[in-house]
Write an enzyme that holds these catalytic residues in place. Structure first.
Site, mmCIF file in Angstrom:
data_model
loop_
_atom_site.group_PDB
_atom_site.id
_atom_site.type_symbol
_atom_site.label_atom_id
_atom_site.label_comp_id
_atom_site.label_asym_id
_atom_site.label_seq_id
_atom_site.Cartn_x
_atom_site.Cartn_y
_atom_site.Cartn_z
ATOM 1 N N ARG A 42 -33.217 57.885 26.524
ATOM 2 C CA ARG A 42 -33.355 59.012 25.492
ATOM 3 C C ARG A 42 -33.551 58.159 24.309
ATOM 4 O O ARG A 42 -32.899 57.311 24.082
ATOM 5 C CB ARG A 42 -32.361 60.037 25.621
ATOM 6 N N THR A 43 -34.252 58.619 23.329
ATOM 7 C CA THR A 43 -34.121 58.148 22.019
ATOM 8 C C THR A 43 -32.865 58.507 21.474
ATOM 9 O O THR A 43 -32.506 59.574 21.118
ATOM 10 C CB THR A 43 -35.272 58.781 21.182
ATOM 11 N N GLN A 44 -32.160 57.218 20.985
ATOM 12 C CA GLN A 44 -30.830 57.607 20.450
ATOM 13 C C GLN A 44 -30.838 57.683 18.809
ATOM 14 O O GLN A 44 -29.748 58.039 18.377
ATOM 15 C CB GLN A 44 -30.053 55.996 20.927
#
Length: 266
Positions: A42-44
């Site tokens: 996931r995009t952090q």
């Protein structure tokens, strides 16, 4: 080193152990042992980002403004990014936050407009429908713990009515006669409220441009992630118009009177 010949390159036949060195059902698995690398990613955090977007209502419709900077962290990396995007005939969206997520939003909105056009049912999507669709998408992505890292303003004019609303990466929505994202919510919103609220039916386009220029100038002075190059969008009964890039006039003479910490030499 892999000591099992049946896992080497050629000859390779999953149904026949050419060397008879290891039972096929118990052949060792040489896949990666890195559990994180094989997991769902996931995009952090946003990477390349845009800052404030401003919008207000005036007597002819909606006006929006955003600068052309996309920052890579604190680096002013891309200085020609258009963060105001037309959607259909009646709507403009402005995005702060992650630029790649905004490009993804542009892509699926374009597909939505094409799908609506091909249905040929006599209806066009207006700003209220676009905003509702975006709010559902943003909330769905948030619920999957994979949000689109954007704050969006949706402005439009349809059937003689102005529409202006906000939606963010959590699916939070609200509407007002003046809106701003990013640092603009702190630095520009007080100016917008003072100049616009209660006068929405009286403000001319020239007055709205003057107010936007004032806000863009304040943001350029105070927000380290902004530049003096920006665009204006107007959405009126005549349609959607997005200007070419403009430059804001600035004066830094006030800096002569600023004194910082430490010993003063003058």
């Amino acid at each position: 080193m892999d000591h099992f010949p049946t896992n080497w390159g050629r000859p390779r036949n999953d149904a026949y152990d050419a060397y008879g060195t290891f039972p096929l059902p118990h052949r060792p698995n040489n896949d990666t042992k890195d559990a994180f690398a094989s997991g769902v990613q996931r995009t952090q955090q946003p990477i390349v980002t845009g800052t404030s977007v401003l919008a207000l209502k005036y007597k002819d419709g909606i006006m929006m403004a955003a600068d052309n900077l996309a920052s890579y962290g604190s680096l002013a990396r891309f200085k020609d990014v258009q963060r105001l995007h037309p959607v259909g005939k009646y709507t403009v969206i402005g995005a702060g936050g992650d630029i790649s997520d905004f490009q993804y939003i542009q892509k699926f909105l374009e597909e939505l407009i094409i799908e609506e056009f091909t249905s040929q049912d006599g209806h066009d999507l207006g700003p209220a429908e676009i905003h509702e669709y975006l709010s559902q998408v943003m909330y769905a992505r948030r619920s999957k713990l994979n949000p689109l890292w954007n704050s969006l303003l949706v402005g439009g004019f349809k059937d003689g009515k102005s529409f202006l609303a906000y939606v963010d990466l959590l699916g939070t929505t609200y509407s007002a006669s003046t809106l701003a994202t990013g640092f603009g919510a702190y630095l520009a919103q007080p100016i917008l409220r003072k100049e616009v609220e209660g006068k929405e039916t009286e403000l001319t386009e020239d007055e709205a441009i003057r107010i936007m220029e004032t806000c863009i100038r304040v943001l350029y002075y105070r927000d380290a992630r902004s530049i003096d190059k920006y665009q204006l969008a107007t959405i009126t009964a005549d349609g959607v118009k997005i200007s070419d890039s403009r430059h804001i006039s600035t004066s830094w003479s006030f800096a002569e009177g600023i004194r910082g910490y430490g010993a003063q030499t003058q």
